[in-house]
Design an enzyme around this catalytic site. Structure first.
Site, PDB file in Angstrom:
ATOM      1  CG  LEU A  75      -1.785  -1.211   1.459  1.00 50.95           C
ATOM      2  CD1 LEU A  75      -2.458  -1.117   2.821  1.00 50.95           C
ATOM      3  CD2 LEU A  75      -2.816  -1.319   0.356  1.00 50.95           C
ATOM      4  CD  GLU A  76       2.293   6.317  -2.087  1.00 43.24           C
ATOM      5  OE1 GLU A  76       2.702   7.093  -1.193  1.00 43.24           O
ATOM      6  OE2 GLU A  76       1.417   6.624  -2.887  1.00 43.24           O
TER       7      GLU A  76
END
Length: 221
Positions: A75-76
């Protein structure tokens, strides 16, 4: 890819097919995150999922990946990447790199410099140079080679950027340049520079995902 710019992904798939990549290796699923994205997160045969977006949606995706098949997930989320500029820097290079870090792709960049910290002795000179260079930026058709700043992706995002700047001014930050829509057809937003930004301010903490430079002064003493 963002659900509001699917043509890039479709063009990529077309080029993959023309290059001879076997069917099924690259698959593009146009659609909203709530439908296509959720289906991928829930599918038991998907083994890995990557997501770039908000923290809230990232939490939902983590839950879905865990419940479905414990698939791997990266996840970013909601970045506010700092860029720190000290007084002994190469100022020309700092201005050039600082502008590129903020204004590249109209700020619609997941690793954009969300906030600049500039040491006080060079702060005013840095701001002056940035504003001078920002005024030179060619705003227009992004397919034209001479253009350095095209339109924002869609109206909702344009409205969000205007609200972001209004909130910055309301909280006491100094709007040095820009802060609004360019007077022309299309979703063109003027590259913007804020100074006197304090840690508690909304614009210091939240990602704009737009061409807005957030500058805070610091002392090394």
């Amino acid at each position: 890819m963002s659900q509001v710019c699917p043509l890039t992904a479709l063009k990529f798939a077309e080029l993959c097919a023309r290059a001879g990549i076997p069917r099924g290796v690259v698959n593009i699923l146009p659609g909203s995150g709530a439908l296509c994205g959720q289906a991928l997160a829930d599918h038991p045969l998907v083994r890995k999922l990557g997501f770039t977006g908000s923290t809230e949606i990232g939490q939902t995706i983590m839950k879905s990946c865990a419940v479905s098949n414990m698939k791997k997930v990266s996840l970013e989320l909601g970045g506010k990447s700092p860029l720190i500029i000290f007084e002994d820097c190469d100022l020309d290079k700092a201005v050039r790199n600082g502008m590129a870090a903020v204004f590249f792709n109209k700020g619609e960049n997941c690793i954009a410099a969300g906030r600049l910290f500039v040491e006080e002795r060079i702060h005013d000179d840095f701001v002056r140079r940035v504003v001078a260079e920002t005024k030179k930026m060619a705003i227009g058709d992004p397919l034209h080679r001479g253009t350095s700043h095209g339109p924002q992706n869609h109206k909702a995002h344009m409205d969000k950027l205007i609200e972001f700047c209004e909130r910055g001014v309301k909280e006491g930050a100094t709007l040095v340049y820009g802060g609004g829509r360019v007077d022309r057809k299309g979703f063109y937003f003027t590259p913007t520079v804020f100074t006197d930004v304090q840690d508690h301010m909304y614009i210091a903490k939240e990602e704009s995902f737009g061409p807005i430079m957030i500058i805070s002064k610091f002392s090394s003493n």
